[in-house]
Write an enzyme that holds these catalytic residues in place. Structure first.
Site, PDB file in Angstrom:
ATOM      1  N   GLU A  39       0.820  -1.207   0.000  1.00  0.00           N
ATOM      2  CA  GLU A  39       0.000   0.000   0.000  1.00  0.00           C
ATOM      3  C   GLU A  39       0.857   1.261   0.000  1.00  0.00           C
ATOM      4  O   GLU A  39       0.580   2.205  -0.725  1.00  0.00           O
ATOM      5  CB  GLU A  39      -0.957   0.010   1.194  1.00  0.00           C
ATOM      6  CG  GLU A  39      -2.075  -1.021   1.104  1.00  0.00           C
ATOM      7  CD  GLU A  39      -2.965  -0.855  -0.119  1.00  0.00           C
ATOM      8  OE1 GLU A  39      -2.977   0.232  -0.720  1.00  0.00           O
ATOM      9  OE2 GLU A  39      -3.647  -1.831  -0.490  1.00  0.00           O
ATOM     10  N   TYR A 122      -5.885   6.954   3.869  1.00  0.00           N
ATOM     11  CA  TYR A 122      -6.012   5.910   2.868  1.00  0.00           C
ATOM     12  C   TYR A 122      -5.325   4.614   3.311  1.00  0.00           C
ATOM     13  O   TYR A 122      -5.931   3.539   3.315  1.00  0.00           O
ATOM     14  CB  TYR A 122      -5.443   6.349   1.499  1.00  0.00           C
ATOM     15  CG  TYR A 122      -5.279   5.154   0.620  1.00  0.00           C
ATOM     16  CD1 TYR A 122      -6.385   4.598  -0.014  1.00  0.00           C
ATOM     17  CD2 TYR A 122      -4.048   4.498   0.511  1.00  0.00           C
ATOM     18  CE1 TYR A 122      -6.270   3.437  -0.755  1.00  0.00           C
ATOM     19  CE2 TYR A 122      -3.929   3.342  -0.230  1.00  0.00           C
ATOM     20  CZ  TYR A 122      -5.031   2.820  -0.855  1.00  0.00           C
ATOM     21  OH  TYR A 122      -4.929   1.667  -1.565  1.00  0.00           O
ATOM     22  N   ASP A 140      -9.191   6.669  -2.405  1.00  0.00           N
ATOM     23  CA  ASP A 140      -8.045   7.065  -3.219  1.00  0.00           C
ATOM     24  C   ASP A 140      -8.568   7.669  -4.521  1.00  0.00           C
ATOM     25  O   ASP A 140      -9.768   7.859  -4.681  1.00  0.00           O
ATOM     26  CB  ASP A 140      -7.137   5.859  -3.479  1.00  0.00           C
ATOM     27  CG  ASP A 140      -7.766   4.873  -4.445  1.00  0.00           C
ATOM     28  OD1 ASP A 140      -8.983   4.976  -4.691  1.00  0.00           O
ATOM     29  OD2 ASP A 140      -7.044   4.005  -4.958  1.00  0.00           O
TER      30      ASP A 140
END
Length: 364
Positions: A39, A122, A140
DNA sequence: CAAGCGTGGGA
DNA sequence: TTCCCAAGCTT
């Protein structure tokens, strides 16, 4: 009535995801360390770039303990090509926190992940939903585009628009599969509900999509205003000890690429202050871009007789104390930033040419 | 809250 | 070639 349609859309989305999702390495099985790394690695970049880097990173630093204890220079080299090196350093800080303060136990909620350096809304939501089944939506760029179209919402870049999107997602995210829902929304944005040429013909949410119904997909979401490009001329200083064919690599302390190792950088305006070291500017230039800067890079070679760099020079160039002299072969492998690699490439092209070698020799 | 921060790939 | 931008975070 409305809720029924929403639930139906969610089930269609999840069914599509179960059937068509891309077999990404971090989707083989849930591993919170892998999810965290991928991520952060994926922030502001593309899958094609991330895939090989992710495999290499996990191979070299397979556990949070390895990450916490790794050498920062190795870390930067593993990160080469991904940009935004602060992300890599934050990963290491986060790993140190987890190992030293949490006894190696990963944070167990969205709220706790927010405390980890480099984890914002996020990333914390992605990890918490995917690995901890926490019902918190990921927002996002992909998700913003998908929701903008689903709701025919044009005001998505303002704070109000953002909360509108968050409220909507909080309503629809299913308790049973929050992580899959988040990934499905992002996957839909990446592969079907694309910025250009969206594949509405095969979209599982076609029937739920207001922008599709209203034929306003082109303006949902509106383009985000961009900063104007700034032309910047940058000089790359190559401190060269010719007898040993070694080069001084420094830690840059501010400006572009701060906190990374490489060649000292300076701007044209400041270059004259280096006259007493007789810098030789090589012909030729290279181009590079950092954020909104369109950089023209030029090379200045400074041949040093001693292995030392003057204090005033050090301050002027914003360099840390440590100086690393490296030979030519090591350098190619160890330069981590693209800018340094472009500069060194240009330098090598010229120093393989006899005429320039003569000029450099005369400059001694 | 707006600005600053890297890079490689695709249009 | 040149422009645009991609799974954001920090200050």
């Amino acid at each position: 009535m409305k809720k029924v349609l929403i639930d139906r859309g969610v089930r269609q989305l999840l069914a599509w995801y179960d059937r068509d999702r891309r077999p990404l390495p971090w989707r083989q099985q849930v591993n919170i360390y892998h999810t965290w790394i991928c991520e952060v690695m994926s922030q502001q970049t593309t899958l094609a770039v991330v895939l090989p880097k992710f495999a290499q990173f996990i191979q070299q630093l397979p556990t949070v303990d390895d990450l916490a204890n790794c050498d920062e220079e190795i870390l930067h080299q593993l990160w080469a090509g991904l940009g935004y090196y602060a992300r890599a350093r934050n990963l290491k800080k986060g790993a140190e926190f987890i190992v030293n303060r949490l006894n190696g136990r990963f944070p167990q909620s969205y709220r706790e992940w927010l405390q980890i350096p480099g984890c914002g809304d996020y990333t914390a939501a992605a990890i918490a939903s995917i690995c901890l089944n926490e019902k918190v939506p990921c927002i996002d760029g992909n998700v913003i585009r998908v929701v903008s179209r689903l709701l025919a919402l044009q005001d998505v870049w303002s704070t109000a628009g953002r909360s509108r999107i968050q409220d909507y997602l909080t309503q629809v995210i299913p308790s049973d599969r929050p992580g899959d829902f988040n990934q499905a929304m992002m996957e839909l944005g990446a592969t079907i509900c694309r910025k250009t040429k969206p594949r509405c013909d095969i979209c599982p949410l076609q029937m739920q999509c207001l922008a599709y119904a209203n034929n306003c997909i082109e303006i949902c979401p509106p383009k985000k205003p961009r900063r104007v490009l700034v032309d910047t001329e940058l000089f790359v200083l190559i401190f060269w000890h010719r007898e040993t064919d070694t080069f001084a690599i420094v830690e840059r302390t501010d400006g572009f690429l701060a906190k990374t190792r490489g060649f000292p950088l300076t701007i044209a305006h400041q270059l004259s202050k280096l006259d007493r070291w007789q810098p030789l500017q090589l012909p030729g230039k290279f181009t590079h871009a950092i954020a909104h800067h369109r950089i023209t890079g030029r090379i200045c070679v400074i041949q040093l007789n001693s292995n030392d760099i003057d204090i005033s020079m050090r301050q002027h160039l914003a360099l840390s104390k440590t100086l690393h002299w490296m030979n030519r072969l090591d350098l190619s492998a160890k330069l981590s930033t693209a800018l340094d690699r472009k500069a060194f490439q240009l330098f090598q092209n010229y120093t393989y040419s006899d005429s320039i070698c003569e000029q450099l020799a005369l400059n001694l």
